[in-house]
Every structure is written in C-alpha cells, then in structure tokens.
Scaffold this motif. Structure first.
Motif, PDB file in Angstrom:
ATOM      1  N   UNK A  53       0.691   0.430  -8.230  1.00 30.63           N
ATOM      2  CA  UNK A  53       2.015   0.995  -7.964  1.00 30.63           C
ATOM      3  C   UNK A  53       2.882   1.006  -9.222  1.00 30.63           C
ATOM      4  N   UNK A  54       3.474   2.161  -9.508  1.00 31.90           N
ATOM      5  CA  UNK A  54       4.347   2.304 -10.683  1.00 31.90           C
ATOM      6  C   UNK A  54       5.706   2.815 -10.197  1.00 31.90           C
ATOM      7  N   UNK A 109       0.830  -1.211   0.000  1.00 32.46           N
ATOM      8  CA  UNK A 109       0.000   0.000   0.000  1.00 32.46           C
ATOM      9  C   UNK A 109       0.865   1.263   0.000  1.00 32.46           C
ATOM     10  N   UNK A 110       2.059   1.174   0.586  1.00 33.81           N
ATOM     11  CA  UNK A 110       2.945   2.340   0.619  1.00 33.81           C
ATOM     12  C   UNK A 110       3.458   2.666  -0.787  1.00 33.81           C
ATOM     13  N   UNK A 111       3.758   1.626  -1.581  1.00 30.19           N
ATOM     14  CA  UNK A 111       4.160   1.857  -2.979  1.00 30.19           C
ATOM     15  C   UNK A 111       3.020   2.518  -3.741  1.00 30.19           C
ATOM     16  N   UNK A 112       1.792   2.090  -3.430  1.00 29.52           N
ATOM     17  CA  UNK A 112       0.621   2.685  -4.085  1.00 29.52           C
ATOM     18  C   UNK A 112       0.482   4.164  -3.695  1.00 29.52           C
ATOM     19  N   UNK A 113       0.631   4.443  -2.407  1.00 30.89           N
ATOM     20  CA  UNK A 113       0.488   5.822  -1.929  1.00 30.89           C
ATOM     21  C   UNK A 113       1.586   6.726  -2.484  1.00 30.89           C
ATOM     22  N   UNK A 163       9.843   3.682  -5.560  1.00 36.07           N
ATOM     23  CA  UNK A 163       8.523   4.238  -5.885  1.00 36.07           C
ATOM     24  C   UNK A 163       8.469   5.760  -5.755  1.00 36.07           C
ATOM     25  N   UNK A 164       9.642   6.385  -5.711  1.00 37.39           N
ATOM     26  CA  UNK A 164       9.664   7.822  -5.920  1.00 37.39           C
ATOM     27  C   UNK A 164       9.780   8.700  -4.695  1.00 37.39           C
ATOM     28  N   UNK A 215      -5.457  16.038   4.970  1.00 39.41           N
ATOM     29  CA  UNK A 215      -5.032  14.705   5.386  1.00 39.41           C
ATOM     30  C   UNK A 215      -5.959  13.710   4.696  1.00 39.41           C
ATOM     31  N   UNK A 216      -5.356  12.742   4.010  1.00 42.57           N
ATOM     32  CA  UNK A 216      -6.156  11.725   3.329  1.00 42.57           C
ATOM     33  C   UNK A 216      -5.733  10.350   3.812  1.00 42.57           C
ATOM     34  N   UNK A 217      -6.713   9.502   4.121  1.00 42.69           N
ATOM     35  CA  UNK A 217      -6.358   8.090   4.213  1.00 42.69           C
ATOM     36  C   UNK A 217      -6.880   7.432   2.945  1.00 42.69           C
ATOM     37  N   UNK A 218      -6.043   6.548   2.393  1.00 41.14           N
ATOM     38  CA  UNK A 218      -6.309   5.980   1.076  1.00 41.14           C
ATOM     39  C   UNK A 218      -6.398   4.458   1.193  1.00 41.14           C
ATOM     40  N   UNK A 219      -7.423   3.906   0.575  1.00 36.71           N
ATOM     41  CA  UNK A 219      -7.619   2.457   0.644  1.00 36.71           C
ATOM     42  C   UNK A 219      -6.560   1.709  -0.148  1.00 36.71           C
ATOM     43  N   UNK A 220      -6.107   0.584   0.405  1.00 34.65           N
ATOM     44  CA  UNK A 220      -5.200  -0.274  -0.369  1.00 34.65           C
ATOM     45  C   UNK A 220      -5.860  -0.702  -1.675  1.00 34.65           C
TER      46      UNK A 220
END
Lengths: 259, 317
Positions: free
Chosen positions: B156-157, B18-22, B52-53, B146-151
């Motif tokens: 992920x790129x 999920x961290x790579x996605x975020x 992942x940047x 502040x955003x919480x984002x769903x897995x």
C-alpha cells in the motif's frame, strides 16, 4: 426430504497439477481422478441428514465420462441415485458456465437441499455454490461447519475470519460445507456392490435443455493469455541445530531486517 | 480516467489493510472509488480511504446489507455498476469477497477472475495457481471486469486525495434476504493480526505434537507481532482451531515472512503458503520437502529452536 449433492472429479489432491499446452485448461489426464475431497464431506453430511430425517439423495456431476468413477464412489458411500451431465461441449467451461449448467440440471427437480463442497482443489475459486444459489433464486448457506434441519428450516454455522455466523433459511437452500463438518465414511464392500445397481441418469447438454453457446472454452468470459511454471526457488541456507539453531535463525531474520 | 470500484473490507468501522492495497492497485487502472457496504462508516474510515487515493466513497449504510450473507453486497454493487459504468471492480479475495464477485458476475453479465496477485494497466491479471507452481496471465473478455485480489499482493502506497461521500440506498431484494444471520460467534479474540493480512505468519504442524505445544508457536508469534497458522494435520488433530488452517482446504497466505515449524510440506500445505516472500523452516527431519522452499532452514527440534529464537529476538529488541 430430497437432497442433491453436487460433486466434481478433480486430479488427485496430492498430485502435482499442470495446464495443457494446447488450450491452457487443466490437464486432467496427467493425474488420477478422484472425488474432490471437500465433496466427500458434502456427501457425508447428506447421508447424516438422511439418516435423521429420511428422504432421497441424488448425486449430480458434470464432467467427462471418467467422472463416472466419482459418481460410483458417492453411490457406494450410500447415495441413492445420480445424474451425470457429460458432453464434449462442456470442456473448458468457466465457473459461470458451470453454474449455468448445474442450475439448469437442478432446476425443476424439487430438491430441498443442494450440497456442495466449499471449493474444488483444482480451480479453488469457491464461487460455484453462490452462483448456483443466485441462478436458482434460493437461499445461499455456504462455508458450513454445522448443518441442522428442523422441519422446513435449515440452520448452519458459516465459518468466518473471526469465528462463525449462525445463518438460517427456509428450504430450499444451497449449502456448501467445509471439512471441519464431519468425517466422511469409507464405502463398505456392501456399499460398493449395491452402487453397481443404483440408477445413473446420463444427460447430454441437449438432453438437459442447455444452450450450447453458453458452454465450454469458447463461451468463457475470461481467457488465459499465457502461463509458465514458476521458476524453481534458489536453494536457501539450511543449518543443523547444534544448540544454537535459534540464534542462527535470529541472525538471519536480523540480516533480512525482520527483527 | 475511468472509475474503478474498490469494495472496502472493514470490521468495527476500521478499514482493513487489504483495502489500502486494492486502492493502490486501482490507481494504476483508473480513478478509484471505494464502496462501503454495511454500518459503521466513520471519520477514521474516510481518512484511510482518502489517504490511499479514493476520490469517492459510495456508502450503503445499514444492517440490512450484512444481516444476510453475500447476496445484498452483490445487489449494491450491481446497482453501482449499472449507474456509474466503472471500468473494473476490485474485491478482496476473502470467502465473502469471492462469493460476492461470483454473484455480481451473473447479475452484470461479466467475467470474473479470482485470486489475482497483480493486474496490469491493460487489465491482465496474474494468478499463482496449483500451490504456486504455475503463474497464469488472463483477462476478462466480457462485460465489466471483476477481479478479486489476494491480500499482501500490492504494497500500500498513500496518495492523498479529497474524498467525496456519496450515499446510496439500494433496496435489498426478497431473494437476497432468504438467508438471515441470526448470530455472530467470536471464536477467539487473540489480539493477533488477521491471518490473511499478516506481514508475518508463524505456523505449527504435526511436529508440534499436541494442543499445548502451540504455546511455543504463539510465544514466537507474539514476539514478532505475527499471526499464528496451522497445518491441516494440526487442525484435524484438534490441536488448533480450524480457521487458522493454512493450505489447500484452508487459507492462502502470502506474508513477507512465513515461519513453518514441524510442518513437512505436503502439497496440501504448500498450496497455501508457497508465494510467501521469505520462508523459514524448522523441522527435525532433514528430508522434509518444505526445506526445498526455505530461504533459511534449521534441522532440529522445534521445542529447542523456537524458544531460543523467541528469547534471542527479545534480547535484541
């Protein structure tokens, strides 16, 4: 021991929910109101602690007048008294405003334990218990699947992705519970009759000493730009198993490149 | 470009997907800086964050940050926000993540949006609410959003960067230490992917009939490398552990593929899985409402269909 249980009236868990076209808030008239399901577990846990340790249970809610039905239900389960914060200016309050209002009502009443359900089935944010703990400056013991009180300390099992954490704090504390914790009782006839005589303190926001500019839709720190019903899904392929259902399913998964 | 804080989710020194996605999502909003809270920071973690940047990683290393639930994390983040004035904070929508976001919002006087499934460049969040029946766009109008984002919301790129480590020490307040973690109990090490993050989830419900019935669900899951989920009916009956419950009072999942077996599809369950990309339903009741969501459905006995599917997948492997 003085226990508070914060409860919320929500649209019936099993009903379809909608937003209002005029102000993008939850349409609370569109479905029957019920006590938020997880809050029933919070009431039950408080009753069990009261049976073991004595003390008094106060139900705390904020919401429109009809939320009084939810207060009555909690009282008929066995709670002793209630505080109902009801005021038109509360309409549309976000989690920050809700936690501010609840913390203000709870503050100064010397509660040892403040129970919540771990989420409401309408907003589903799961943040208000943590926010109330933050505002009151007391320990946060949330997502409890087990609660034990021993003298002045409270121990919970906090549900995590891998299992659970054992978390300990001194009273006072904010505790939120998950539904695994117990089996809520149904109100008995005797309980329903007794609830009619139990004291319910009705407060306006002014009575509670709340700053109106921090409440309601106009004070929310988030704003809905627009919303829409999710387009209905195209009908999929449904087959009846004639002995090769698993094979057909595998074929579908292969075409979709899952296998 | 403005700095965007991304809180790293990690376990045993491994950065979660999920961290790579975020981080991928954060790159569309500004320059991502990761925030690592707790012990275990290592080269492998740095490699993933850089891949992942993340241009920077703030490392608050120490057991004190995780030996007290949630509150110390919010303190570390509040400190970073006040020192670096990021343009947004992104946190994974886990139980801890949402509570951290809530406490942080109070500390820094900012609005918070939970369970976003997307955020546009002008910081408008998309949420899927009421069991996926309604799509809402909203934005924060006060403070640092502040955003919480769903897995599983953003694929992920990779975008390799040079990662700079910045160590931070934030004293944990007495208030934040009031609740103390005294033990961690691992309920079941099943070797399967994390339910919230899994690309494929295989679930069982009332139709599974008994705890032993979950053996066929697990066998299929293991063949697909999937996580196992359960409906409330199954967890309430004690057939499967509570932490695997998918639904309104359990986990919300959004995998690429969701296979529901013996689950009728009451709103309680749909609320937790409706946004799955592809949905497969196996149920002997052709009237089961979950068939309405199915991309592919089989009306039949799951104890015949599921083992046959498992065998067929093995044959094709």
């Amino acid at each position: 021991m003085k226990i508070a249980v914060c409860v919320k009236q929500v649209p019936d868990t099993w009903a379809e929910k909608k937003l209002r076209g005029d102000d993008s808030t939850l349409d609370r008239e569109a479905a029957d109101g019920v006590m938020n399901e997880l809050d029933e577990y919070a009431v039950e846990e408080a009753l069990k602690l009261q049976e073991a340790h004595g003390g008094e249970i106060t139900i705390v809610t904020m919401g429109p007048e009809r939320a009084g039905e939810t207060v009555r239900k909690a009282l008929s389960m066995g709670a002793d008294a209630a505080v109902h914060l009801v005021d038109d200016t509360l309409h549309g309050s976000d989690a920050l405003a809700t936690s501010y209002a609840l913390a203000t009502v709870l503050d100064g009443r010397d509660f040892d334990l403040i129970f919540f359900g771990s989420e409401s089935t309408d907003a589903r944010m799961s943040v208000v218990p943590a926010m109330v703990a933050e505002r009151l400056g007391v320990a946060q013991l949330t997502f409890a699947q087990k609660v034990d009180v021993d003298g002045t300390s409270v121990t919970i099992q906090r549900v995590t992705d891998y299992g659970f954490e054992t978390v300990v704090a001194s009273l006072p504390a904010v505790v939120s519970v998950v539904e695994k914790i117990n089996e809520p009782r149904y109100p008995s006839f005797k309980g329903i009759m007794a609830a009619k005589k139990k004291p319910v303190e009705t407060l306006s926001t002014a009575d509670a000493g709340l700053d109106g500019s921090r409440l309601g839709l106009a004070a929310a720190w988030t704003v809905v730009e627009d919303f829409a019903a999710r387009p209905p899904k195209a009908t999929g392929t449904i087959v009846t198993d004639d002995g090769d259902g698993g094979v057909k399913l595998a074929e579908f998964l292969a075409v979709q490149k899952f296998i | 470009m403005s700095e965007v804080l991304v809180v790293a989710e990690h376990a045993d020194g491994v950065v979660k997907k999920v961290t790579s996605e975020l981080l991928t999502l954060a790159r569309t909003l500004g320059e991502p800086s990761a925030v690592w809270i707790g012990p275990g920071y290592c080269d492998a973690a740095a490699a993933t964050l850089g891949e992942f940047g993340a241009g920077k990683v703030y490392v608050a290393d120490g057991a004190q940050y995780i030996d007290h639930p949630v509150a110390p994390r919010a303190e570390v983040l509040a400190n970073l926000v006040s020192e670096h004035s990021p343009s947004a904070v992104l946190i994974a929508s886990s139980a801890d993540g949402k509570e951290t976001a809530g406490r942080l919002a109070i500390k820094i006087n900012s609005g918070v949006i939970t369970d976003a499934i997307g955020i546009s460049a002008d910081r408008i969040a998309t949420q899927s609410v009421f069991g996926g029946s309604t799509v809402v766009h909203s934005k924060v109008i006060k403070g640092t959003p502040i955003f919480t984002v769903r897995p599983n919301s953003t694929p992920p790129v990779p975008a390799s960067t040079t990662l700079t480590r910045v160590d931070v020490t934030v004293p944990v307040s007495e208030l934040a230490m009031k609740a103390k973690v005294t033990g961690r109990t691992v309920a079941q090490k099943d070797g399967r992917p994390d339910l919230a993050e899994a690309a494929i989830v295989v679930s069982g419900g009332r139709g599974v009939g008994a705890a032993e019935g979950f053996a066929v669900i697990e066998a299929l899951a293991d063949t697909l490398g999937a996580a196992v989920g359960a409906s409330r009916a199954a967890t309430d009956a004690g057939w499967y552990p509570h932490q695997y419950q998918v639904g309104q009072t359990g986990k919300t999942v959004s995998p690429q593929l969701y296979l529901a077996n013996g689950i009728s599809g009451a709103i309680q369950h749909r609320a937790g899985m409706q946004t799955s990309k592809t949905i497969v339903v196996v149920n002997k009741d052709s009237e089961a409402p979950l068939f309405e969501l199915a991309d592919f459905g089989v009306v039949g006995d799951l104890f015949k269909v599921v083992p046959q599917l498992t065998e067929e997948i093995k044959k094709r492997a």
